[in-house]
Design a protein around this motif. Structure first.
Motif, short mmCIF file in Angstrom:
data_model
loop_
_atom_site.label_atom_id
_atom_site.label_comp_id
_atom_site.label_asym_id
_atom_site.label_seq_id
_atom_site.Cartn_x
_atom_site.Cartn_y
_atom_site.Cartn_z
N ALA A 87 0.80 -1.23 0.00
CA ALA A 87 0.00 0.00 0.00
C ALA A 87 0.84 1.28 0.00
N GLN A 88 2.14 1.18 -0.22
CA GLN A 88 2.98 2.37 -0.22
C GLN A 88 2.95 3.03 -1.59
N ASP A 89 3.00 4.35 -1.60
CA ASP A 89 3.06 5.10 -2.86
C ASP A 89 4.49 5.50 -3.19
N ASP A 90 5.29 5.72 -2.17
CA ASP A 90 6.70 6.08 -2.34
C ASP A 90 7.47 4.83 -2.78
N ILE A 91 8.15 4.91 -3.92
CA ILE A 91 8.83 3.74 -4.47
C ILE A 91 9.92 3.23 -3.54
N LYS A 92 10.57 4.15 -2.83
CA LYS A 92 11.62 3.73 -1.90
C LYS A 92 11.04 3.04 -0.67
N ARG A 93 9.87 3.48 -0.23
CA ARG A 93 9.25 2.82 0.91
C ARG A 93 8.73 1.43 0.55
N VAL A 94 8.31 1.24 -0.70
CA VAL A 94 7.95 -0.11 -1.13
C VAL A 94 9.16 -1.03 -0.98
N LEU A 95 10.31 -0.57 -1.47
CA LEU A 95 11.52 -1.38 -1.39
C LEU A 95 11.99 -1.54 0.05
N ALA A 96 11.75 -0.53 0.87
CA ALA A 96 12.15 -0.63 2.28
C ALA A 96 11.36 -1.71 3.01
N TRP A 97 10.04 -1.69 2.83
CA TRP A 97 9.22 -2.72 3.47
C TRP A 97 9.52 -4.09 2.87
N SER A 98 9.89 -4.11 1.61
CA SER A 98 10.31 -5.37 0.99
C SER A 98 11.54 -5.92 1.69
N PRO A 144 -10.80 -1.42 2.42
CA PRO A 144 -10.57 -0.84 3.75
C PRO A 144 -9.24 -1.25 4.37
N LEU A 145 -8.59 -2.28 3.81
CA LEU A 145 -7.30 -2.70 4.34
C LEU A 145 -6.17 -1.77 3.90
N ARG A 146 -6.45 -0.96 2.89
CA ARG A 146 -5.37 -0.12 2.36
C ARG A 146 -4.76 0.80 3.41
N PRO A 147 -5.54 1.58 4.15
CA PRO A 147 -4.90 2.45 5.16
C PRO A 147 -4.23 1.65 6.27
N VAL A 148 -4.75 0.47 6.56
CA VAL A 148 -4.13 -0.37 7.59
C VAL A 148 -2.75 -0.82 7.14
N PHE A 149 -2.66 -1.28 5.89
CA PHE A 149 -1.37 -1.71 5.35
C PHE A 149 -0.43 -0.52 5.16
N ALA A 150 -0.98 0.60 4.71
CA ALA A 150 -0.14 1.77 4.47
C ALA A 150 0.53 2.25 5.75
N ARG A 151 -0.17 2.10 6.87
CA ARG A 151 0.39 2.49 8.16
C ARG A 151 1.04 1.31 8.88
N ALA A 152 1.22 0.21 8.15
CA ALA A 152 1.88 -0.98 8.71
C ALA A 152 1.23 -1.40 10.02
N PHE A 153 -0.10 -1.51 9.98
CA PHE A 153 -0.90 -1.94 11.13
C PHE A 153 -0.75 -0.99 12.32
N ARG A 154 -0.32 0.22 12.05
CA ARG A 154 -0.19 1.28 13.06
C ARG A 154 0.74 0.88 14.21
N LEU A 155 1.67 0.02 13.93
CA LEU A 155 2.61 -0.39 14.98
C LEU A 155 3.53 0.76 15.38
N ASP A 156 3.79 1.66 14.43
CA ASP A 156 4.57 2.84 14.78
C ASP A 156 3.82 3.69 15.79
N ASP A 157 2.49 3.81 15.59
CA ASP A 157 1.69 4.57 16.55
C ASP A 157 1.64 3.87 17.91
N VAL A 158 1.60 2.53 17.87
CA VAL A 158 1.62 1.78 19.13
C VAL A 158 2.91 2.03 19.88
N GLN A 159 4.03 1.99 19.16
CA GLN A 159 5.31 2.28 19.79
C GLN A 159 5.33 3.69 20.35
N HIS A 160 4.76 4.62 19.59
CA HIS A 160 4.75 6.00 20.06
C HIS A 160 3.94 6.13 21.35
#
Length: 649
Positions: free
Chosen positions: A308-319, A559-575
């Motif tokens: 669900a990433q739009d940034d090409i570098k972030r696609v490769l990063a999650w890869s 509806p899964l798109r924003p969930v995947f784009a935010r990587a299940f919001r684990l960054d928010d959980v950490q925050h």
């Protein structure tokens, strides 16, 4: 020259290049001739250091005829011994070649990539950049050849420092310093555990020499605790759950640095550290269970987030997060050879993909795939190199990623069906099933990236037509396309192993028995299942793209798109769970320091000042009376003296 000398020189050459680059006198900003000269010198030093290290790594690979080690006592204190030396085997030689190959490609590529304006820094920032790349390379090579855990830790920590400096290179981007700080702090969390694990092993063995640590009987409790602590460092450096959140944000750094971090240094270090200490982990089923669960979660999490990433570098990063999960999964089921083989192929195709993405970014001026499209005809060289890289990533035969990924799945399947691995059989099932799902998801997002970037109509008008990059950017991409395409052919059953045995007859010690014949892929009917999943994943992405008339197939996620784009919001959980409480504690500590500690100090000073002022007032008020008393006393004494003198007379 002995092989141990080659090993000792491996990190020394890029270290010397890095220090030389840092000591170069700065050129006056704005002086075009001075900047050009400084750039040429810095580029020459950086490229020469990487090329020299590559030559040494190849020489080591060719001349190494078995495990070799050199060791000299450095420090003896309180019954603990720290040594200076190297520990070399087939794994170290192969990983050293991969590291130096990518480092040389990055150094050459950077001379052209950082020459232009936004989004990169202008020329006057290039000399320290080139020096820091050399130091980054030296630090990883120190991890690769180190024969002592303390030396390994030094390289481990220097990599953290270099990543911080290089991710924050473009200081005009507000997200770059924040991303660098996040990478530094998140990896430091894991590094605390890594440091404690090394300390525990060293104290237990009475020595930090790797050979001594591997052969010492630490006891089950000590060994389990140490391995779990080491895994914390592995999770941080290799961006594995739950310390994976720093890696996608690190894309704020220059694209060549992304290639270096993802393919050859930081994220590979954690996997290599486990293989380096494999006998300890093999004897610790608890640690392998934790590693297997961590790998499976990370594998799926990274793959789904990439969709669900739009940034090409972030696609490769999650890869990368996902592909490192395959490597740690192979380790969890007891197959370091499969993990190392995938590490080598991943280094080739992921470096290729990042450098190809850099060419695209410079051509269109954006990292967003939603603003790309239609580049296939205008950038044919970059297009075909990207096809090779994405094919290897997805596991398309006969490209390199097919063989290495199939090796991981075969090892997991073997552990699941026969339960003969060091971890319980259910760990094998978990890694195998997660790996199969990952195959389909990887094929989906790889196809989406290819279609969205190179096919369809251009989505953004450009000032000038895009074209393949200049030679200094093009040749490193072409060079990396060769191993990305062909390295996997070494994965035919026994072929790679026989070639290694011919030049590297190694003993079954630690990970020196790299790639034995039974550790590689065996073509069985079970290979058809991953291939079928690959076709399904790629087909679904293509169908979604075609039905949308060339639109992004990500809309099919619903509806899964924003969930995947935010990587299940684990960054928010950490925050929420970590950052906010830590910030609150820090704020409370600051308040206590200012009001209690500083308040006590300043309050004492004020009280003393007030008391002094009060005494001063009293002193000033009493001064006239005291003077009158002195005068009266003197007068009385004078009169008494006069009367006495008169009476005597």
């Amino acid at each position: 020259m002995s092989v141990t000398t080659f090993g000792a020189l491996l990190p020394a050459v890029p270290l010397l290049a890095g220090l030389t680059g840092l000591l170069l006198p700065p050129s006056p900003r704005g002086a075009a001739i001075g900047e050009a000269a400084a750039r040429r010198v810095a580029a020459t030093v950086g490229i020469a250091g990487a090329a020299g290290a590559l030559a040494l790594a190849v020489a080591l690979l060719v001349t190494l005829d078995g495990p070799a080690e050199s060791s000299n006592t450095w420090i003896e204190l309180g019954g603990l011994t720290v040594t200076l030396g190297v520990r070399l085997d087939g794994a170290a030689a192969l990983v050293a070649v991969a590291v130096t190959t990518v480092a040389l490609a990055v150094q050459i590529y950077s001379t052209g990539y950082l020459r232009q304006g936004p989004p990169e820094e202008p020329d006057h920032r290039y000399p320290p950049y080139a020096a820091q790349v050399s130091l980054f390379t030296a630090a990883m090579l120190l991890v690769v050849v180190s024969g002592d855990l303390i030396l390994l830790l030094v390289g481990w920590e220097v990599m953290g420092l270099c990543s911080y400096l290089l991710i924050a290179h473009d200081r005009r981007l507000p997200e770059a310093p924040a991303a660098a700080m996040k990478a530094f702090l998140v990896t430091r969390v894991g590094d605390v555990g890594f440091l404690l694990g090394i300390a525990l092993l060293g104290v237990s063995a009475g020595s930090f020499r790797i050979a001594d640590v591997l052969t010492h009987d630490h006891g089950t409790t000590t060994l389990t605790a140490a391995c779990l602590l080491l895994l914390a460092g592995v999770a941080g450096k290799s961006a594995q759950f739950p310390l994976h959140t720093w890696l996608p944000d690190a894309m704020a750094g220059p694209t060549p640095i992304s290639a270096l971090i993802h393919a050859a240094t930081m994220v590979a270090a954690g996997v290599y550290a486990v293989t380096r200490l494999w006998p300890l982990f093999e004897a610790t089923p608890t640690a392998l269970v934790v590693l297997g669960v961590m790998a499976s979660v990370t594998l799926l999490l990274g793959a789904l987030a990439a969709t669900a990433q739009d940034d090409i570098k972030r696609v490769l990063a999650w890869s990368t997060v996902s592909q490192i999960g395959y490597m740690t999964g192979a380790l969890a089921v007891g197959s370091p050879p499969a993990a190392l083989f995938h590490l080598l192929t991943h280094a080739a195709f992921k470096a290729l993909l990042f450098l190809a993405a850099g060419a695209v970014i410079h051509a269109v001026g954006t990292t967003l795939m939603s603003r790309m499209g239609g580049l296939r005809r205008s950038m044919p060289v970059t297009f075909w190199c990207t096809v090779i890289g994405l094919g290897a990533l997805a596991g398309v035969p006969p490209l390199s990623g097919f063989w290495s990924k199939e090796g991981v799945l075969a090892a997991a399947e073997q552990a699941a069906l026969h339960g003969d691995g060091p971890a319980p059989a259910w760990v094998g099932w978990l890694v195998w099933l997660a790996g199969l799902v990952g195959v389909a998801v990887t094929a989906w997002y790889a196809t989406r990236l290819l279609l969205g970037t190179y096919f369809g109509a251009p989505r953004t008008p450009l000032d000038r037509p895009p074209h393949d990059p200049q030679a200094v950017l093009r040749w490193p991409v072409l060079a990396l396309a060769v191993p990305a395409a062909l390295l996997g052919l070494a994965g035919f059953p026994g072929w790679f192993s026989r070639q290694l045995q011919a030049t590297l007859p190694v003993a079954p010690d630690a990970v020196s028995d790299l790639l034995p014949p039974d550790a590689l892929i065996h073509l069985t009917p079970t290979v058809l299942l991953p291939l079928a999943l690959l076709v399904i994943g790629a087909g679904l992405a293509w169908v979604g793209w075609r039905r949308g008339g060339g639109a992004d197939p990500v809309a099919a996620l619903g509806p899964l798109r924003p969930v995947f784009a935010r990587a299940f919001r684990l960054d928010d959980v950490q925050h929420t769970l970590v950052v906010r409480p830590t910030t609150a504690i820090a704020r409370a500590a600051r308040t206590a320091d200012e009001r209690v500690v500083d308040g006590a100090v300043t309050g004492t000073g004020r009280a003393v000042g007030a008391l002094g002022g009060r005494l001063g007032v009293l002193h000033r008020a009493a001064l006239p009376r005291a003077a009158a008393a002195v005068l009266a006393g003197a007068l009385l004494i004078g009169l008494a003296a006069a009367a006495l003198i008169g009476a005597t007379a």
